[in-house]
Design an enzyme around this catalytic site. Sequence first.
Site, PDB file in Angstrom:
ATOM      1  N   ASP A 456       0.829  -1.209   0.000  1.00  0.00           N
ATOM      2  CA  ASP A 456       0.000   0.000   0.000  1.00  0.00           C
ATOM      3  C   ASP A 456       0.863   1.258   0.000  1.00  0.00           C
ATOM      4  O   ASP A 456       0.514   2.270  -0.595  1.00  0.00           O
ATOM      5  CB  ASP A 456      -0.946   0.010   1.202  1.00  0.00           C
ATOM      6  CG  ASP A 456      -0.194  -0.078   2.522  1.00  0.00           C
ATOM      7  OD1 ASP A 456       0.850  -0.752   2.586  1.00  0.00           O
ATOM      8  OD2 ASP A 456      -0.657   0.516   3.515  1.00  0.00           O
ATOM      9  N   ARG A 460       6.087   4.017   5.701  1.00  0.00           N
ATOM     10  CA  ARG A 460       5.792   3.977   7.140  1.00  0.00           C
ATOM     11  C   ARG A 460       5.824   2.542   7.674  1.00  0.00           C
ATOM     12  O   ARG A 460       6.172   1.605   6.970  1.00  0.00           O
ATOM     13  CB  ARG A 460       4.436   4.626   7.408  1.00  0.00           C
ATOM     14  CG  ARG A 460       3.245   3.869   6.879  1.00  0.00           C
ATOM     15  CD  ARG A 460       1.964   4.655   7.108  1.00  0.00           C
ATOM     16  NE  ARG A 460       0.795   3.933   6.629  1.00  0.00           N
ATOM     17  CZ  ARG A 460      -0.259   4.500   6.072  1.00  0.00           C
ATOM     18  NH1 ARG A 460      -0.303   5.809   5.922  1.00  0.00           N
ATOM     19  NH2 ARG A 460      -1.293   3.771   5.673  1.00  0.00           N
ATOM     20  N   ASP A 461       5.449   2.381   8.926  1.00  0.00           N
ATOM     21  CA  ASP A 461       5.465   1.061   9.562  1.00  0.00           C
ATOM     22  C   ASP A 461       4.205   0.282   9.155  1.00  0.00           C
ATOM     23  O   ASP A 461       3.320   0.040   9.955  1.00  0.00           O
ATOM     24  CB  ASP A 461       5.564   1.186  11.083  1.00  0.00           C
ATOM     25  CG  ASP A 461       4.455   2.038  11.678  1.00  0.00           C
ATOM     26  OD1 ASP A 461       3.739   2.719  10.912  1.00  0.00           O
ATOM     27  OD2 ASP A 461       4.289   2.006  12.913  1.00  0.00           O
ATOM     28  N   GLU A 462       4.144  -0.091   7.897  1.00  0.00           N
ATOM     29  CA  GLU A 462       3.002  -0.861   7.379  1.00  0.00           C
ATOM     30  C   GLU A 462       3.482  -1.680   6.193  1.00  0.00           C
ATOM     31  O   GLU A 462       3.836  -2.828   6.335  1.00  0.00           O
ATOM     32  CB  GLU A 462       1.857   0.076   7.003  1.00  0.00           C
ATOM     33  CG  GLU A 462       0.561  -0.662   6.674  1.00  0.00           C
ATOM     34  CD  GLU A 462      -0.639   0.266   6.679  1.00  0.00           C
ATOM     35  OE1 GLU A 462      -1.716  -0.221   6.328  1.00  0.00           O
ATOM     36  OE2 GLU A 462      -0.501   1.457   7.024  1.00  0.00           O
ATOM     37  N   ASP A 469      -6.062  -2.218  -2.513  1.00  0.00           N
ATOM     38  CA  ASP A 469      -5.270  -1.276  -3.296  1.00  0.00           C
ATOM     39  C   ASP A 469      -4.937  -1.840  -4.672  1.00  0.00           C
ATOM     40  O   ASP A 469      -5.129  -1.181  -5.698  1.00  0.00           O
ATOM     41  CB  ASP A 469      -3.980  -0.930  -2.549  1.00  0.00           C
ATOM     42  CG  ASP A 469      -4.237  -0.261  -1.211  1.00  0.00           C
ATOM     43  OD1 ASP A 469      -3.823   0.880  -1.028  1.00  0.00           O
ATOM     44  OD2 ASP A 469      -4.864  -0.901  -0.341  1.00  0.00           O
ATOM     45  N   TRP A 528     -11.870  -5.300  -1.263  1.00  0.00           N
ATOM     46  CA  TRP A 528     -10.610  -5.950  -0.891  1.00  0.00           C
ATOM     47  C   TRP A 528     -10.640  -7.433  -1.273  1.00  0.00           C
ATOM     48  O   TRP A 528      -9.850  -7.875  -2.112  1.00  0.00           O
ATOM     49  CB  TRP A 528     -10.330  -5.755   0.597  1.00  0.00           C
ATOM     50  CG  TRP A 528      -9.774  -4.406   0.913  1.00  0.00           C
ATOM     51  CD1 TRP A 528      -8.469  -4.097   1.181  1.00  0.00           C
ATOM     52  CD2 TRP A 528     -10.484  -3.149   0.963  1.00  0.00           C
ATOM     53  NE1 TRP A 528      -8.326  -2.741   1.395  1.00  0.00           N
ATOM     54  CE2 TRP A 528      -9.549  -2.139   1.279  1.00  0.00           C
ATOM     55  CE3 TRP A 528     -11.816  -2.789   0.792  1.00  0.00           C
ATOM     56  CZ2 TRP A 528      -9.895  -0.799   1.405  1.00  0.00           C
ATOM     57  CZ3 TRP A 528     -12.174  -1.442   0.918  1.00  0.00           C
ATOM     58  CH2 TRP A 528     -11.226  -0.467   1.217  1.00  0.00           C
ATOM     59  N   GLU A 741      -2.408   8.939  -0.196  1.00  0.00           N
ATOM     60  CA  GLU A 741      -3.392   8.026   0.373  1.00  0.00           C
ATOM     61  C   GLU A 741      -4.743   8.704   0.547  1.00  0.00           C
ATOM     62  O   GLU A 741      -5.789   8.112   0.265  1.00  0.00           O
ATOM     63  CB  GLU A 741      -2.896   7.521   1.725  1.00  0.00           C
ATOM     64  CG  GLU A 741      -3.820   6.562   2.430  1.00  0.00           C
ATOM     65  CD  GLU A 741      -3.234   6.058   3.726  1.00  0.00           C
ATOM     66  OE1 GLU A 741      -3.646   4.976   4.178  1.00  0.00           O
ATOM     67  OE2 GLU A 741      -2.356   6.745   4.292  1.00  0.00           O
ATOM     68  N   HIS A 762       0.743   6.451  -2.212  1.00  0.00           N
ATOM     69  CA  HIS A 762      -0.209   5.367  -2.403  1.00  0.00           C
ATOM     70  C   HIS A 762      -0.646   5.410  -3.872  1.00  0.00           C
ATOM     71  O   HIS A 762      -0.757   6.484  -4.441  1.00  0.00           O
ATOM     72  CB  HIS A 762      -1.453   5.567  -1.526  1.00  0.00           C
ATOM     73  CG  HIS A 762      -1.421   4.842  -0.219  1.00  0.00           C
ATOM     74  ND1 HIS A 762      -0.471   5.100   0.736  1.00  0.00           N
ATOM     75  CD2 HIS A 762      -2.229   3.884   0.296  1.00  0.00           C
ATOM     76  CE1 HIS A 762      -0.708   4.332   1.798  1.00  0.00           C
ATOM     77  NE2 HIS A 762      -1.764   3.575   1.543  1.00  0.00           N
TER      78      HIS A 762
END
Length: 861
Positions: A456, A460-462, A469, A528, A741, A762
């Site tokens: 995505d 960052r922490d993801e 997506d 999704w 995003e 994103h």
Amino acid sequence: MNIRPESVRFENHEDGRIGTGEASPRLSWIIPEAPPAWKQEAYAVEVVRESTGAQRFVVTGSEQVLVPWPDAALRSRERARVRVQVRGGAVWSAWSAWAEVEVGLLDRSDWVSQLIAPSWPEDSAELRRPGRLRKVFTVPADIASARLYLTGHGLVEAEINGTRVGDEQLTPGWTSYSHRLRYATFDVTPQLIAGDNAIGVWLGDGWWRGQVGFGSRNVDNYGTRIGALCQLEITDSTGERLIVPSDGSWRASPGPIISSGLYEGERFDARLHDMQWSCADFDQEGWAAVEVLPPVAARLVAPDGPPIRVIEELQPVRIDDRGDGRWILDFGQNHSGRLRLRTNGHRGDIRTFRHAEILLNGEPVYEPLRDAHATDAFICNGEDGYWSPRFTIHGYRFVEVQGWYGPMLPSDVVSQVMHSDMERRGWFSSSDARLNRLHESAVWGLRSNFVDIPTDCPQRDERLGWTGDVQVFAPAATFVYDVVGFLQSWLQDLAVEQETVGHVPLWVPFVQIPILSDYFEVGPTAVWSDVAVLLPHTLYKYSGDLGLVRRQYESAKSFLGAVETLAGADLICPAFAQLGDWLDPAAPPDDPTAALTEKELVATAYFARSAERLAELAHSLGEFTDAARYRRLRERVAVAYAGRFVLPGGLLTSDTQTGYALTTVFHLWPDAAHAQAGAKRLAGLIRAAGWTVGTGFAGTPVIADALTLGGYLADAYRLLQNDQFPSWLYMIKSGATTLWERWDSLRPDGAINDASMTSFNHYALGSVLDWMHTTIAGIAPAAPGFRRIRFAPRPGGTLTSASARHRTPYGEASIAWVDSDHGLHVDVRVPVGTEAEVALPDGITHFVGHGRHSFLADTRN
């Protein structure tokens, strides 16, 4: 005209890729030129193998994309050379150039190596210092070839005799490690010498035991130990094979990487690094024994898609000296990658590099990174050279440097752009420079996030493989890049995770992330989870790969069956486990699910769409009973949808842009009168909003198509070309080089959205690229794999010209149009092996074969 096939390919692999996983690889080729009336009527494939010599196979037919392998199946390690010729009429063409394929290790019994790791105990609570492994071995004088098969738990990078092996990054990538572990294959023949040699392997935490996700320190998701599985196979001139396996005879030592994490960054102490460590004459006194770990439980698989590589280097466009050893670098483009820096400091100097996407008041902003420190550190040893971190990757445009005293030149620090090395396939251009920047910004978003899996965001922490997506962006992605091999690997992980978890998870590979598990309900989630059907459909549409559809068919059926069960007798999907029109600009920052459109409407609309698409896939596979059932299901859902959400007069219970867009594009209006009224209402909502966007993840991919289908093309253009907030061009006007995003990641007052979930890279909102390709330029597949092409340009807005080209499986197709006082001039190119329909705005459709064609349409009225 001399006809000669070109670009012979095996499956979805780049030319010359070794270590493939298909014993009977399908073949494709293109025919660059042929006379207008020429058609392929037969083809011949010559296969040269060591075991059988040369054999020629002749097949009658016009197929040239993913045709069956004509010979007996290849064995592990076997190489074959292939060339192709084609016949039209009585005359055979010239032969193509030779193409080569080499199979990897197909059977588990081919692996004699053991998974090995450093033997010392490690603390699992903090960042751990990874070790290195090495082995000295002897090589005979008459080396014919040598292959290194390499994988591991964690990340691995090999050296032989002091030289790095290959150019792949972050090997072996991220798969569903409990089920599938990918290995890489390298030709290391030139790196070996007769006599003593050495191999060394760097280890890194990677996704195996490093931080994944956010909300807490989610480490050790797959295990606590990292290690390598490598098998070096050396073949001499007589065909004898010497195998150097990873086993208990190897040695281990801590390396100069003090700590390494994909989110945290890497800390490297050059004082602890001897560049001769992977050479045979290196003194390994003090190196410890290794531990042989339990055998790898997962299936060892060869890659389906390309590896991660350094694709290009960016020099800083601005270097800001802030004094006292502090600098701010601007690389001019948000992207994923790492730095390559000069190591010319004094011994013991510590230089740190922290990465950010955006500046505010001239300073880097780190809050959107959440707990990702994104900081690399290099401790100098006093020697001049260059260094890059090995086992981390960042998403950034800006870098804050500290501890760099003295001048900094553009050549001292460059940024290495990294992502999966996919082939560029599609391009778009228009007379509006802003739209061109929008297109390339979305392409950069794809490049930043297609890093072994479709993530995505890269910063960052993801960085998870969110299914929604890629589902909404897939039509755009398949146009601009060859993503089929890349995504078919990910889809295989989706299928095994679906079976394990019990439903299609929101992210793949799936790992438990407590904060997300608490936030999201468990179950099939519209937009999704529909990726299980809609992504194979999109890939088939663009590639014609029916084998991919067959592999994913049970996964798709299982998903739709789960939705049908959850919907119940009334076929209306409940709000349970739904994210709805995620990130509707009207939703509050702290609750992206609180969109204006009912979650039930979004979910039921997608239910109908997936049933329709699965019926088409079933029909393509020859599963006609299934196809008929899914068509009936789709019609029943459509009736239920109209009864629940469609009001008299063409209004909806959700009077929103997304509601009308989904109902229009998914053909859910009960009749033409309702459809006409709904289209009018959608245009009215768009106009009332000042031609700004009011859609989230569900509505954005279809909003421009809905206006076009409804007869409001001018409004679609005004929506796209508007630069007021919220809009696509608002991002571009605000300086975006990748799409955001949120529509308001950067607010009109110049402030950054203060929600904890704000990314400036994103690609989901870039799903409008599909409309730019298919409607503005006017190019789309009309049959799977572009066997038939539809050219249907629809000029509008302020545009006076537009063009697009796409490398189809048959060769390049293109369109370019210019709108002037004389009418619309259109040029198209149709590749050999295909045909096209050219539907012009004057209502006339032309049907043409391969070649170049020009048309003039009267659009003056």
